[in-house]
Design a protein around this motif. Structure first.
Motif, PDB file in Angstrom:
ATOM      1  N   LEU A  68       7.541  -0.231  10.890  1.00 44.16           N
ATOM      2  CA  LEU A  68       6.930  -1.104   9.635  1.00 44.16           C
ATOM      3  C   LEU A  68       6.285  -2.493  10.015  1.00 44.16           C
ATOM      4  CD1 LEU A  68       7.480  -0.842   6.648  1.00 44.16           C
ATOM      5  CD2 LEU A  68       9.920  -1.960   6.794  1.00 44.16           C
ATOM      6  N   TYR A 103      -0.498   0.485   3.280  1.00 41.83           N
ATOM      7  CA  TYR A 103      -0.082  -0.905   2.872  1.00 41.83           C
ATOM      8  C   TYR A 103       0.840  -1.113   1.846  1.00 41.83           C
ATOM      9  CZ  TYR A 103      -4.557  -2.277   1.414  1.00 41.83           C
ATOM     10  OH  TYR A 103      -5.717  -2.244   0.680  1.00 41.83           O
ATOM     11  N   SER A 104       0.802  -1.713   1.804  1.00 46.37           N
ATOM     12  CA  SER A 104       1.176  -2.571   0.155  1.00 46.37           C
ATOM     13  C   SER A 104       1.566  -4.075   0.018  1.00 46.37           C
ATOM     14  CB  SER A 104       3.356  -2.152  -0.222  1.00 46.37           C
ATOM     15  OG  SER A 104       3.188  -0.838  -0.080  1.00 46.37           O
ATOM     16  N   GLU A 116       8.527  -0.620  -3.292  1.00 44.96           N
ATOM     17  CA  GLU A 116       7.566  -0.570  -2.247  1.00 44.96           C
ATOM     18  C   GLU A 116       8.319  -0.293  -0.536  1.00 44.96           C
ATOM     19  OE1 GLU A 116       4.337  -0.256  -2.724  1.00 44.96           O
ATOM     20  OE2 GLU A 116       4.225  -1.143  -4.759  1.00 44.96           O
ATOM     21  N   ALA A 120       6.997   3.188   1.452  1.00 45.87           N
ATOM     22  CA  ALA A 120       7.183   3.222   2.768  1.00 45.87           C
ATOM     23  C   ALA A 120       8.020   3.429   4.016  1.00 45.87           C
ATOM     24  CB  ALA A 120       7.503   1.455   3.390  1.00 45.87           C
ATOM     25  N   TYR A 131       3.318   1.213   8.781  1.00 39.43           N
ATOM     26  CA  TYR A 131       3.169   1.139   7.360  1.00 39.43           C
ATOM     27  C   TYR A 131       3.593  -0.269   7.227  1.00 39.43           C
ATOM     28  CZ  TYR A 131       3.606   1.300   2.572  1.00 39.43           C
ATOM     29  OH  TYR A 131       3.048   1.856   1.112  1.00 39.43           O
TER      30      TYR A 131
END
Length: 348
Positions: A68, A103-104, A116, A120, A131
């Protein structure tokens, strides 16, 4: 980062890496050993540096290692930022898309952040691979570090730079690192309204200043070349020590200002407390290496430089001051570059 440093080994295991490639590798090793998901935080400039391990180790088509990523969005379009962040700000999202890293862009809303996180987590556990969460400026609340320690050294960066500049012949070529070093040197020159053209303010590419200085020294062997480096910068690219030592230009002076912190980004700690830079330099074939903690020793060392052969390392231990009011160079980077190049080309 300051919050994580305060809670290191309590709520979270936070390892301070020297660069983003190392951070990605640490997270990969963590996953291999535990089957858990590691997190890596970085500025988007670090995304460029970490492309190789992200594509050749973590990608779902290689080892499928879930990580992450928390990426600070410097240079976001429409936002005022330093010039070195503008290009990376424009290409951050397209680069992630090219790398096929989903992605966010996080919004400061807990419910949206939770949604989100679920998205993820699904990717990290099912698809497996990186991610990214994109973090805009001011997303996080301000945080006052609990562990910030102002180093108790006599010299500050400003005082050390002033002493150095006042003891030079004014015909030296100076290359300064990104962050407060270049900004402090810029202020010194600006107050005197002269000689900006004798400096290369390396405002971007953290860790690259020592190699830029080395190459200039090789092309201008009749001129002293002085590198103004920081502890965080040299730690990023420590391999440069060996290149400098192997080639050993006699006209090169490498000065490291060490306050054990990334001061310009908030004073987060570096790993310099674990490194003996003078011994590293000597092991890499520098001709001399000097540790300085006082203005008296710095002045004495500067007066003896003309009798010494390079490459020389000077490590100056300085206090952490957290000065955020320093001016930035106020012309376009290309203008400073052109002035600097004209100066170099007119030298012997």
């Amino acid at each position: 980062m300051s919050f994580l440093a305060d809670y290191d080994a309590k709520k979270l295991e936070n390892i301070i890496a020297c660069n983003e490639c190392e951070a990605i590798a640490l997270a990969a090793g963590y996953h291999l050993a535990t089957n858990k998901i590691g997190a890596v935080y970085m500025q988007n400039s670090g995304l460029g540096k970490s492309v190789n391990p992200l594509t050749s180790i973590c990608d779902p088509e290689i080892y499928a290692i879930p990580i992450l990523l928390f990426i600070g969005w410097r240079g976001e379009s429409g936002k005022n930022d330093a010039p070195q962040h503008k290009k990376m700000g424009k290409i951050t999202l397209p680069l992630l898309e090219m790398l096929q890293i989903p992605y966010s862009i996080l919004e400061p809303d807990l419910i949206k952040v939770e949604n989100e996180l679920k998205k993820a987590y699904l990717h990290l556990t099912k698809i497996k691979g990186p991610y990214a969460f994109i973090i805009k400026k001011n997303f996080f609340q301000s945080y006052e570090p609990k562990k910030t320690k102002l180093n108790k050294y006599e010299l500050t960066r400003k005082k050390a730079i002033n002493l150095i500049m006042e003891n030079l012949n004014n015909d030296e070529i100076i290359v300064s690192s990104t962050g407060y070093l270049s900004r402090e040197l810029f202020e010194y020159r600006e107050l005197r309204k002269k000689d900006h053209h004798k400096n290369f303010y390396n405002i971007g590419g953290m860790g690259c200043v020592s190699s830029i200085g080395l190459s200039i020294a090789l092309q201008k062997p009749d001129n002293k070349v002085i590198i103004f480096d920081g502890d965080g910068s040299i730690l990023m690219q420590m391999g440069a020590f060996s290149t400098i030592g192997k080639i050993s230009p006699s006209n090169l002076i490498h000065i490291i200002f060490d306050n054990n912190s990334h001061e310009s980004t908030g004073g987060q700690p570096t790993n310099s407390i674990a490194v003996n830079f003078p011994k590293v330099a000597l092991a890499c074939s520098y001709k001399s290496a000097i540790l300085i903690k006082t203005s008296k020793k710095l002045t004495k060392t500067l007066k003896s430089l003309s009798k010494m052969e390079g490459p020389i390392l000077i490590l100056i231990k300085i206090s952490l001051t957290l000065n955020s009011d320093l001016k930035r160079p106020n012309k376009k980077p290309t203008e400073y570059k052109e002035d600097f190049m004209r100066y170099l080309l007119n030298l012997k």
